[in-house]
Scaffold this active site. Structure first.
Site, PDB file in Angstrom:
ATOM      1  N   HIS A 477      57.376  19.463  33.788  1.00  0.00           N
ATOM      2  CA  HIS A 477      56.482  19.969  34.833  1.00  0.00           C
ATOM      3  C   HIS A 477      56.037  21.396  34.514  1.00  0.00           C
ATOM      4  CE1 HIS A 477      55.142  20.477  39.125  1.00  0.00           C
ATOM      5  NE2 HIS A 477      55.402  21.746  38.838  1.00  0.00           N
ATOM      6  N   GLU A 478      57.002  22.273  34.268  1.00  0.00           N
ATOM      7  CA  GLU A 478      56.652  23.663  33.990  1.00  0.00           C
ATOM      8  C   GLU A 478      55.885  23.783  32.674  1.00  0.00           C
ATOM      9  OE1 GLU A 478      56.818  25.711  36.285  1.00  0.00           O
ATOM     10  OE2 GLU A 478      58.130  24.537  37.603  1.00  0.00           O
ATOM     11  N   HIS A 481      52.296  23.462  33.334  1.00  0.00           N
ATOM     12  CA  HIS A 481      51.695  24.734  33.740  1.00  0.00           C
ATOM     13  C   HIS A 481      51.389  25.592  32.518  1.00  0.00           C
ATOM     14  CE1 HIS A 481      51.911  24.454  38.043  1.00  0.00           C
ATOM     15  NE2 HIS A 481      53.225  24.357  38.098  1.00  0.00           N
ATOM     16  N   HIS A 484      48.337  24.604  30.785  1.00  0.00           N
ATOM     17  CA  HIS A 484      47.166  25.022  31.568  1.00  0.00           C
ATOM     18  C   HIS A 484      46.790  26.467  31.222  1.00  0.00           C
ATOM     19  CE1 HIS A 484      45.192  24.671  35.845  1.00  0.00           C
ATOM     20  NE2 HIS A 484      44.300  24.780  34.883  1.00  0.00           N
TER      21      HIS A 484
END
Length: 679
Positions: A477-478, A481, A484
């Site tokens: 999940h991180e 980020h 991104h």
């Protein structure tokens, strides 16, 4: 004698440009005592730049006003980002001592900019002429967001209201710091001190980590379980000692609920001030203020999505609870299912029904292997390579630096990873930026970092830290980020990477989670086929609990920030709202308010729903990959990179989603992903 604060400010290493490899910060030169002088100087420099922009005789244009603002404040940005990185992940006593002061100075400087009448007039003039000035769509969006930011900062208020706004903003800043420090202190102050006979059911890796923590405190032969969520989830899942599960659960959920670190007074004051600020700016309440620039746009739209999930989630949770109670009764337990029982008995169901042994899964999920799997997934999807740079120091020995390059060997950026729990860290996991990508005056590559709190294996082999499947999901999940931020390709820094709407920013991260539970990735860890099948099948189970735990937080967060009366006792309000919603007591909120840092110290106030909103986008997007028959489909991956990851906030997020899939999101995708259709 001159004031030391003004002596050779350039000699302060925090004010120097970062000239390390790939733009790495000079962590080795950072001293706590340098931050306040550096911040004071950098704020002064920025204030002078702002005055020059606001005081121009030339008519306001995009270039001499908006673009000039984008270029301003670079030294301040470096100092600010570096401080908050250390404050959250390496909070020494020196850092903690100045955290409130730093926050107050930054808050006051921000308000002073928004309340600069001459500057605001120039912003408003550029905004009024934006469609007649030959601007690109990206520039128009930047003008509109700048204009909105000044309005939300109080630029249009009368002087007396500006003064009150500034006071509110300063107080909210101080309360946020105090809230987070209370949670950190309460978490660090408690430990479950165990003997060997207390470890029944715990996986070996968890026992080793607990032994290592105790030994580090001079208590060899003992075992320490902490209030970090990693320990909390693992202990409640595997410990056969119901009394100890309850003890840990109560300690975890009672943090900052009374006592020396009581956060309820902070919550009450924060909610009242947020509402007052929103009303001062012309909004009905804080929720309407907070969601104005989100994809949802208003609380009603956010609540609508949450309520689509809420009742089906409760019904599914009730089915799960009945099954767990039947299991307790079959064992002759003689007690009603309680919150500290749910994870333990759900694990028994997974073992019995799906042959899924969480400890057996964790045995394959070494931290270093999961990290590499994330890198390999990004390589297959986007052509990226990650190379360890041992010559680049982090802010702690556990922090590793990685050079990120594209498939053609070109530079993408620099990534720092910091995965192991330490007392000086805030709890949870997050991504941050030390430098954002932009291209105003040349190609500036990003420097990003990832932080988690996994319970470390004893040295020397920290990479042998074992993760549960949920912890591995957190790492992915991180990492989503981070991608991104790393793959951003915009011109203006304010539109870079993760600087997007709060309910869009979680989309790339939720999206990345899909790969860690895929057959292709799990097989790479050496997970046997039968265990992979069990993991995939077990994804269906427990969605009632997971949905209620998440959506309950979201609904109460939205409700408390729409209170009609700011004087309402928040403790009583939350209790009444949970009762009205019919929150199953054996599930409870994932985050009780006294330690709900997301909404009181993390920028998610009235926006915790964003996780579910983004999950709806993620579910729809991943279905498109599944439908191709190849979850690494190169054409879809290229579109996702170009239209979602690279675009940042250079356009409306809905336009980015439409550019990716050619249509609006499918509202039912999330129901399918959570297996709630028909519930």
């Amino acid at each position: 004698m001159r004031c030391p604060l003004l002596t050779d400010p350039i000699a302060n290493p925090l004010l120097q440009p970062w000239t390390g490899p790939l733009g790495a910060p000079p962590f080795g030169q950072v001293r706590d005592e340098d931050f306040l002088p550096a911040l004071t100087t950098a704020i002064g420099w920025h204030a002078a730049e702002i005055a020059a922009i606001a005081g121009q005789d030339a008519p306001a244009t995009f270039d001499n006003t908006i673009a000039a603002l984008e270029r301003s404040g670079e030294p301040l940005a470096r100092v600010r980002r570096l401080f908050w990185t250390l404050s959250s992940a390496q909070g020494t006593p020196g850092i903690r001592a100045i955290e409130a002061d730093i926050s107050a100075r930054l808050s006051a400087h921000s308000v002073a900019i928004s309340h600069n009448a001459a500057l605001a007039a120039r912003i408003f003039a550029v905004h009024a002429a934006r469609h007649q000035s030959g601007l690109t769509p990206e520039q128009i969006r930047l003008v509109e967001s700048s204009h909105a930011g000044f309005l939300r900062g109080g630029a249009a208020l009368v002087p007396a209201d500006k003064e009150r706004f500034a006071a509110i903003d300063a107080r909210l800043s101080a309360l946020s710091v105090q809230f987070g420090q209370n949670v950190l202190a309460a978490t660090a102050a408690w430990v479950l001190d165990l003997e060997a006979e207390d470890l029944t059911g715990l996986p070996p890796a968890m026992c080793e980590a607990a032994a290592g923590r105790a030994e580090a405190k001079g208590q060899a032969g003992r075992y320490h379980v902490t209030l970090d969520r990693t320990d909390f989830e693992g202990f409640l899942t595997f410990s056969q000692r119901r009394d100890l599960r309850e003890k840990l659960w109560r300690a975890f959920t009672d943090r900052c609920d009374g006592g020396p670190h009581d956060n309820w007074p902070i919550i009450a004051e924060t909610l009242a001030l947020r509402r007052e600020r929103a009303v001062l700016l012309g909004y009905a309440d804080h929720a309407h203020y907070a969601l104005e620039d989100s994809m949802a746009h208003d609380p009603a739209a956010a609540s609508d999505l949450m309520r689509q999930l809420w009742e089906p989630g409760k019904r599914r949770a009730a089915e799960e609870a009945a099954e767990l109670q039947a299991l307790i009764d079959a064992e002759g337990g003689g007690f009603a299912l309680a919150p500290w029982d749910w994870r333990f008995y759900a694990e028994q169901v997974r073992r019995a029904r799906y042959a899924l042994d969480g400890a057996a899964v964790a045995a394959h999920l070494r931290l270093d292997a999961v990290r590499q799997a994330a890198f390999d997934t990004a390589a297959r999807l986007y052509g990226l390579s990650f190379t360890r740079r041992a010559d680049i120091a982090g802010y702690h020995p556990d922090v590793w630096a990685w050079e990120v390059t594209d498939k053609d060997g070109g530079a993408v950026g620099l990534l720092f990873t910091d995965y192991l729990a330490r007392p000086e860290k805030h709890g949870g996991a997050w991504m941050g930026s030390l430098r954002v990508q932009e291209a105003m005056d040349g190609d500036v590559r990003p420097v990003v970092y990832l932080v988690a709190n996994f319970a470390a294996a004893p040295p020397p082999d920290r990479g042998a830290t074992r993760l549960s499947i949920d912890e591995a999901r957190t790492l992915f999940h991180e990492f989503g980020h981070a991608l991104h931020g790393l793959l951003s390709r915009v011109v203006y820094p304010s539109q870079s990477g993760t600087a997007v709407a709060r309910d869009f920013v979680e989309f790339p991260s939720k999206f990345m989670e899909n790969w860690i539970v895929s057959r292709e990735v799990l097989a790479g860890f050496g997970v046997p086929d039968d265990l992979i099948v069990a993991i995939c099948q077990a994804e269906v189970y427990g969605q009632g609990f997971a949905t209620v735990e998440l959506i309950g937080c979201s609904l109460v967060d939205l409700a408390v920030h729409q209170q009609a009366e700011s004087e309402t006792d928040p403790r009583a309000f939350v209790a009444a709202e949970l009762d009205r919603l019919g929150m199953p007591p054996e599930v409870g909120l994932r985050h009780r308010f006294p330690y709900f840092t997301h909404i009181f110290d993390g920028g998610y106030s009235a926006a915790y729903y964003s996780y579910a909103w983004s999950e709806a986008l993620d579910a729809d997007a991943f279905e498109a990959f599944v439908e191709t028959g190849d979850i690494f489909d190169p054409q879809l991956a290229a579109r996702f990179r170009d239209e979602i990851l690279s675009a940042g906030d250079s356009r409306d997020p809905m336009a980015s989603f439409r550019a990716f899939l050619g249509r609006a999101p499918d509202a039912q995708a999330l129901m399918r992903a959570r297996h709630l259709v028909g519930a």
